[in-house]
Scaffold this motif. Structure first.
Motif, PDB file in Angstrom:
ATOM      1  N   TRP A 176       1.088   6.084   0.383  1.00 19.68           N
ATOM      2  CA  TRP A 176       2.106   5.305  -0.352  1.00 19.68           C
ATOM      3  C   TRP A 176       3.370   5.204   0.488  1.00 19.68           C
ATOM      4  O   TRP A 176       4.042   4.177   0.477  1.00 19.68           O
ATOM      5  CB  TRP A 176       2.410   5.949  -1.721  1.00 19.68           C
ATOM      6  N   VAL A 177       3.674   6.288   1.204  1.00 17.09           N
ATOM      7  CA  VAL A 177       4.820   6.255   2.108  1.00 17.09           C
ATOM      8  C   VAL A 177       4.604   5.133   3.119  1.00 17.09           C
ATOM      9  O   VAL A 177       5.483   4.308   3.362  1.00 17.09           O
ATOM     10  CB  VAL A 177       5.001   7.614   2.823  1.00 17.09           C
ATOM     11  N   GLU A 178       3.392   5.099   3.677  1.00 21.10           N
ATOM     12  CA  GLU A 178       3.062   4.079   4.666  1.00 21.10           C
ATOM     13  C   GLU A 178       3.164   2.677   4.075  1.00 21.10           C
ATOM     14  O   GLU A 178       3.496   1.713   4.763  1.00 21.10           O
ATOM     15  CB  GLU A 178       1.649   4.318   5.190  1.00 21.10           C
ATOM     16  N   LEU A 179       2.859   2.542   2.791  1.00 21.86           N
ATOM     17  CA  LEU A 179       2.926   1.232   2.129  1.00 21.86           C
ATOM     18  C   LEU A 179       4.347   0.893   1.675  1.00 21.86           C
ATOM     19  O   LEU A 179       4.568  -0.102   0.995  1.00 21.86           O
ATOM     20  CB  LEU A 179       1.966   1.207   0.931  1.00 21.86           C
ATOM     21  N   GLY A 180       5.295   1.763   2.036  1.00 16.70           N
ATOM     22  CA  GLY A 180       6.692   1.447   1.776  1.00 16.70           C
ATOM     23  C   GLY A 180       7.250   1.991   0.474  1.00 16.70           C
ATOM     24  O   GLY A 180       8.381   1.674   0.101  1.00 16.70           O
ATOM     25  N   LYS A 185      -7.456   7.341   8.448  1.00 17.51           N
ATOM     26  CA  LYS A 185      -6.209   6.852   7.847  1.00 17.51           C
ATOM     27  C   LYS A 185      -6.354   5.416   7.369  1.00 17.51           C
ATOM     28  O   LYS A 185      -5.833   5.049   6.309  1.00 17.51           O
ATOM     29  CB  LYS A 185      -5.058   6.954   8.853  1.00 17.51           C
ATOM     30  N   ASP A 186      -7.068   4.595   8.162  1.00 13.62           N
ATOM     31  CA  ASP A 186      -7.156   3.184   7.764  1.00 13.62           C
ATOM     32  C   ASP A 186      -7.955   3.020   6.464  1.00 13.62           C
ATOM     33  O   ASP A 186      -7.593   2.215   5.607  1.00 13.62           O
ATOM     34  CB  ASP A 186      -7.725   2.322   8.898  1.00 13.62           C
ATOM     35  N   GLY A 187      -9.011   3.825   6.326  1.00 18.79           N
ATOM     36  CA  GLY A 187      -9.812   3.760   5.105  1.00 18.79           C
ATOM     37  C   GLY A 187      -9.021   4.194   3.884  1.00 18.79           C
ATOM     38  O   GLY A 187      -9.050   3.536   2.831  1.00 18.79           O
ATOM     39  N   TYR A 188      -8.300   5.307   4.015  1.00 19.55           N
ATOM     40  CA  TYR A 188      -7.501   5.792   2.884  1.00 19.55           C
ATOM     41  C   TYR A 188      -6.382   4.813   2.545  1.00 19.55           C
ATOM     42  O   TYR A 188      -6.037   4.621   1.371  1.00 19.55           O
ATOM     43  CB  TYR A 188      -6.931   7.188   3.175  1.00 19.55           C
ATOM     44  N   LEU A 189      -5.838   4.191   3.575  1.00 19.61           N
ATOM     45  CA  LEU A 189      -4.758   3.229   3.346  1.00 19.61           C
ATOM     46  C   LEU A 189      -5.272   2.038   2.531  1.00 19.61           C
ATOM     47  O   LEU A 189      -4.610   1.572   1.595  1.00 19.61           O
ATOM     48  CB  LEU A 189      -4.194   2.757   4.689  1.00 19.61           C
ATOM     49  N   GLU A 190      -6.462   1.561   2.881  1.00 17.20           N
ATOM     50  CA  GLU A 190      -7.076   0.451   2.137  1.00 17.20           C
ATOM     51  C   GLU A 190      -7.195   0.796   0.659  1.00 17.20           C
ATOM     52  O   GLU A 190      -6.826   0.021  -0.220  1.00 17.20           O
ATOM     53  CB  GLU A 190      -8.487   0.164   2.686  1.00 17.20           C
ATOM     54  N   LYS A 191      -7.754   1.990   0.393  1.00 17.31           N
ATOM     55  CA  LYS A 191      -7.945   2.428  -0.996  1.00 17.31           C
ATOM     56  C   LYS A 191      -6.592   2.590  -1.688  1.00 17.31           C
ATOM     57  O   LYS A 191      -6.432   2.232  -2.857  1.00 17.31           O
ATOM     58  CB  LYS A 191      -8.721   3.749  -1.049  1.00 17.31           C
ATOM     59  N   LYS A 198      -3.899   0.980  -1.137  1.00 18.62           N
ATOM     60  CA  LYS A 198      -3.365  -0.354  -1.447  1.00 18.62           C
ATOM     61  C   LYS A 198      -3.888  -0.823  -2.795  1.00 18.62           C
ATOM     62  O   LYS A 198      -3.140  -1.310  -3.644  1.00 18.62           O
ATOM     63  CB  LYS A 198      -3.827  -1.341  -0.372  1.00 18.62           C
ATOM     64  N   SER A 199      -5.208  -0.691  -2.965  1.00 20.11           N
ATOM     65  CA  SER A 199      -5.833  -1.127  -4.211  1.00 20.11           C
ATOM     66  C   SER A 199      -5.292  -0.333  -5.394  1.00 20.11           C
ATOM     67  O   SER A 199      -4.927  -0.896  -6.434  1.00 20.11           O
ATOM     68  CB  SER A 199      -7.359  -0.969  -4.093  1.00 20.11           C
ATOM     69  N   VAL A 200      -5.200   0.973  -5.225  1.00 22.35           N
ATOM     70  CA  VAL A 200      -4.733   1.835  -6.310  1.00 22.35           C
ATOM     71  C   VAL A 200      -3.281   1.505  -6.671  1.00 22.35           C
ATOM     72  O   VAL A 200      -2.912   1.443  -7.844  1.00 22.35           O
ATOM     73  CB  VAL A 200      -4.873   3.323  -5.908  1.00 22.35           C
ATOM     74  N   LYS A 201      -2.478   1.257  -5.648  1.00 24.64           N
ATOM     75  CA  LYS A 201      -1.057   0.980  -5.877  1.00 24.64           C
ATOM     76  C   LYS A 201      -0.897  -0.317  -6.670  1.00 24.64           C
ATOM     77  O   LYS A 201      -0.110  -0.396  -7.619  1.00 24.64           O
ATOM     78  CB  LYS A 201      -0.331   0.891  -4.528  1.00 24.64           C
ATOM     79  N   LYS A 202      -1.676  -1.309  -6.265  1.00 24.40           N
ATOM     80  CA  LYS A 202      -1.603  -2.595  -6.952  1.00 24.40           C
ATOM     81  C   LYS A 202      -2.006  -2.464  -8.425  1.00 24.40           C
ATOM     82  O   LYS A 202      -1.315  -2.937  -9.326  1.00 24.40           O
ATOM     83  CB  LYS A 202      -2.527  -3.606  -6.243  1.00 24.40           C
ATOM     84  N   THR A 203      -3.139  -1.807  -8.641  1.00 21.91           N
ATOM     85  CA  THR A 203      -3.627  -1.605 -10.010  1.00 21.91           C
ATOM     86  C   THR A 203      -2.610  -0.827 -10.836  1.00 21.91           C
ATOM     87  O   THR A 203      -2.313  -1.180 -11.986  1.00 21.91           O
ATOM     88  CB  THR A 203      -4.971  -0.833  -9.997  1.00 21.91           C
ATOM     89  N   PRO A 231       7.191   7.184 -12.561  1.00 21.21           N
ATOM     90  CA  PRO A 231       6.105   7.786 -11.756  1.00 21.21           C
ATOM     91  C   PRO A 231       6.177   7.333 -10.295  1.00 21.21           C
ATOM     92  O   PRO A 231       6.428   6.168 -10.009  1.00 21.21           O
ATOM     93  CB  PRO A 231       4.848   7.251 -12.434  1.00 21.21           C
ATOM     94  N   ASP A 232       5.958   8.278  -9.386  1.00 19.34           N
ATOM     95  CA  ASP A 232       6.060   7.980  -7.953  1.00 19.34           C
ATOM     96  C   ASP A 232       4.741   7.539  -7.349  1.00 19.34           C
ATOM     97  O   ASP A 232       4.709   7.070  -6.221  1.00 19.34           O
ATOM     98  CB  ASP A 232       6.537   9.228  -7.205  1.00 19.34           C
ATOM     99  N   MET A 233       3.631   7.753  -8.086  1.00 15.47           N
ATOM    100  CA  MET A 233       2.336   7.506  -7.471  1.00 15.47           C
ATOM    101  C   MET A 233       1.422   6.841  -8.492  1.00 15.47           C
ATOM    102  O   MET A 233       1.870   6.009  -9.271  1.00 15.47           O
ATOM    103  CB  MET A 233       1.771   8.828  -6.953  1.00 15.47           C
TER     104      MET A 233
END
Ligand SMILES: *Cc1c(COP(=O)(O)O)cnc(C)c1O
Length: 475
Positions: free
Chosen positions: A215-219, A301-307, A309-314, A334-336
């Motif tokens: 999530w940090v990586e996603l800003g 890292k790239d795989g977890y980042l993909e997942k 992204k989806s979780v954050k959007k949902t 909530p932070d996450m």
């Protein structure tokens, strides 16, 4: 059930198991929001194969299974790297978040004993949002848990925690994030206090450890929470949550080897040999270690980042829509991807029951009454239907509030009964609990109402134990 006289064939056994699974359907269909962290068939297959390959391997003795020793140290090193550890960072794999926390607390006790033999009644300071595993650890290892209320934002209050420090304090705890409301405690402040008072500081990142970094990586504006923070001495992070590994995999990380030694147990005088064990368990399942290793390697890292992204959007979509329902509100900020919602006007447990009738499972929380959600990648497929159903459930619950009076009468009568006949309440509770249990029946609202009323009476613990006994007794 009696011990089987004769074995049955594999097909029959498997048919029976598959029939059992039908009872847990909500999890398979991503209609539950907790317990299971689904991230798609690909990772699932990898984890399963890895687990099966190491099905019989035992990590009890690290000198016997060299491959498990290597995988465990690599899992620990990868986790330490993700959470800003350095060359000195070490750790162990455990069976789960609870065991990791048990170990952190036990380590703090040993550490304090060594440093200051005058501490006979060690205490740990935890925010009241901290996971019950800390209380369990205190219960098992004879420490006292000093519980400090969280603020109106549901975050730990560092100044209040500092005030709670005594000469017996051995550990201060923060969560990243907390389970009930999914907020990250102010770890920097908490760790600074720990350092100032020469105390250990544990960060419970069981649910966040393998999600927050992405999530940090996603800003996302996540405050520093890991070993990047000066003063943090241990972190727990569960690979069987957002690491998407098989159940039975967590890590407990320490700032240095001296601390980890305080976790180890040795009995050198046994006729069976010198017995040394890193954590609670004796035999440790190799499958869980191999599956965790495989998950981290496969995802990267790239795989977890993909997942992530989806979780954050949902998560963001769900929270926005839930907040837009006038009767509902998300608790805190909530932070996450873990959050809960409550209602000022409706009985939120009724909403939970209505959702249950539509096949959704939401965990009930108390203080305040709320429903809990843990979002996983699998929810991307179902959240729209979830929201449609949630709107329906709210409408239904509105009707129930007119029935509230009769429930209030019921609760009051139970309260009265409790005062006059403290023993009889047992039976009553069992009756109600059994009838309304989330396992046995569909409506748990009444049970949670009752439990809330009985909070803090001491009887509640015994009644819940009786309930657990009933539940765990074969019928
Ligand atoms: C899940 C969780 C735990 C406990 O982990 P288990 O794997 O269930 O034993 C502890 N703390 C937090 C914040 C959690 O989310």
């Amino acid at each position: 059930m009696k011990f089987p006289e004769k074995g049955i064939n594999k097909e029959k056994v498997m048919d029976m198991l598959r029939a059992f699974q039908e009872k847990d359907k909500a999890w398979k269909d991503a209609k539950a929001f907790g317990y299971v962290y689904q991230a798609g068939d690909e990772i699932l297959e990898v984890v399963k194969e890895a687990f099966n390959l190491y099905f019989s391997a035992n990590a009890l003795n690290p000198t016997v299974f060299e491959s498990l020793r290597q995988m465990e140290t690599e899992v620990v090193a990868m986790a330490a790297d993700l959470l800003h550890g350095n060359e000195a960072t070490v750790g162990s794999m455990t069976s789960g978040g609870t065991e990791s926390i048990l170990m952190a607390v036990k380590t703090a006790r040993e550490w304090a004993r060594k440093k200051d033999p005058g501490i006979f009644e060690p205490e740990i300071i935890i925010p009241d949002s901290a996971h019950p595993a800390f209380h369990k650890a205190c219960h098992y290892f004879n420490l006292a848990a000093v519980v400090v209320p969280v603020g109106p934002d549901f975050k730990a209050v560092p100044a209040a925690m500092e005030q709670a420090i005594t000469s017996n304090t051995v550990l201060i705890v923060g969560s990243a994030p907390s389970f009930p409301q999914g907020v990250v405690d102010p770890i920097e402040e908490i760790a600074a206090i720990a350092k100032k008072h020469d105390l250990l500081c544990h960060v419970d990142s069981c649910v966040g450890g393998f999600m927050l970094p992405f999530w940090v990586e996603l800003g996302a504006p996540i405050p520093a929470f890991d070993f990047a923070v000066d003063g943090v001495t241990s972190i727990s992070a569960d690979i069987h949550k957002y690491g998407y590994a098989a159940k039975g995999a967590s890590v407990i990380l320490y700032k240095n080897a001296e601390l980890r030694k305080a976790q180890y147990y040795v009995y050198a005088n046994w006729s069976g040999g010198i017995y040394a064990s890193p954590s609670m368990a004796g035999t440790r399942p190799g499958g869980a270690i191999a599956a965790a290793w495989a998950a981290l390697k496969f995802m990267g890292k790239d795989g977890y980042l993909e997942k992530a992204k989806s979780v954050k959007k949902t998560t963001e979509y769900l929270m926005k829509d839930i907040n837009a329902i006038p009767e509902l509100k998300i608790l805190g900020k909530p932070d996450m991807s873990v959050f809960s919602f409550a209602s000022d006007t409706l009985d939120v447990y009724e909403i939970g029951d209505e959702m249950g009738l539509m096949g959704w499972h939401l965990d009930r929380q108390q203080l305040p009454p709320s429903l809990h959600m843990t979002i996983t990648p699998a929810h991307e497929e179902v959240f729209e239907q979830f929201l449609v159903d949630l709107h329906k459930a709210v409408e239904k619950a509105k009707k129930y509030s007119t029935h509230k009076l009769s429930k209030q009468v019921q609760i009051n009568s139970v309260k009265g009964l409790k005062k006059i006949l403290p023993k009889k309440i047992f039976g009553k509770f069992q009756e109600v609990a059994a009838k309304h249990s989330p396992v046995g029946g569909s409506r748990s609202a009444a049970m949670y109402g009752l439990m809330g009323e009985l909070q803090g009476t001491g009887n509640l613990d015994e009644m819940v134990k009786e309930f657990l006994h009933q539940l765990m007794t074969e019928k």
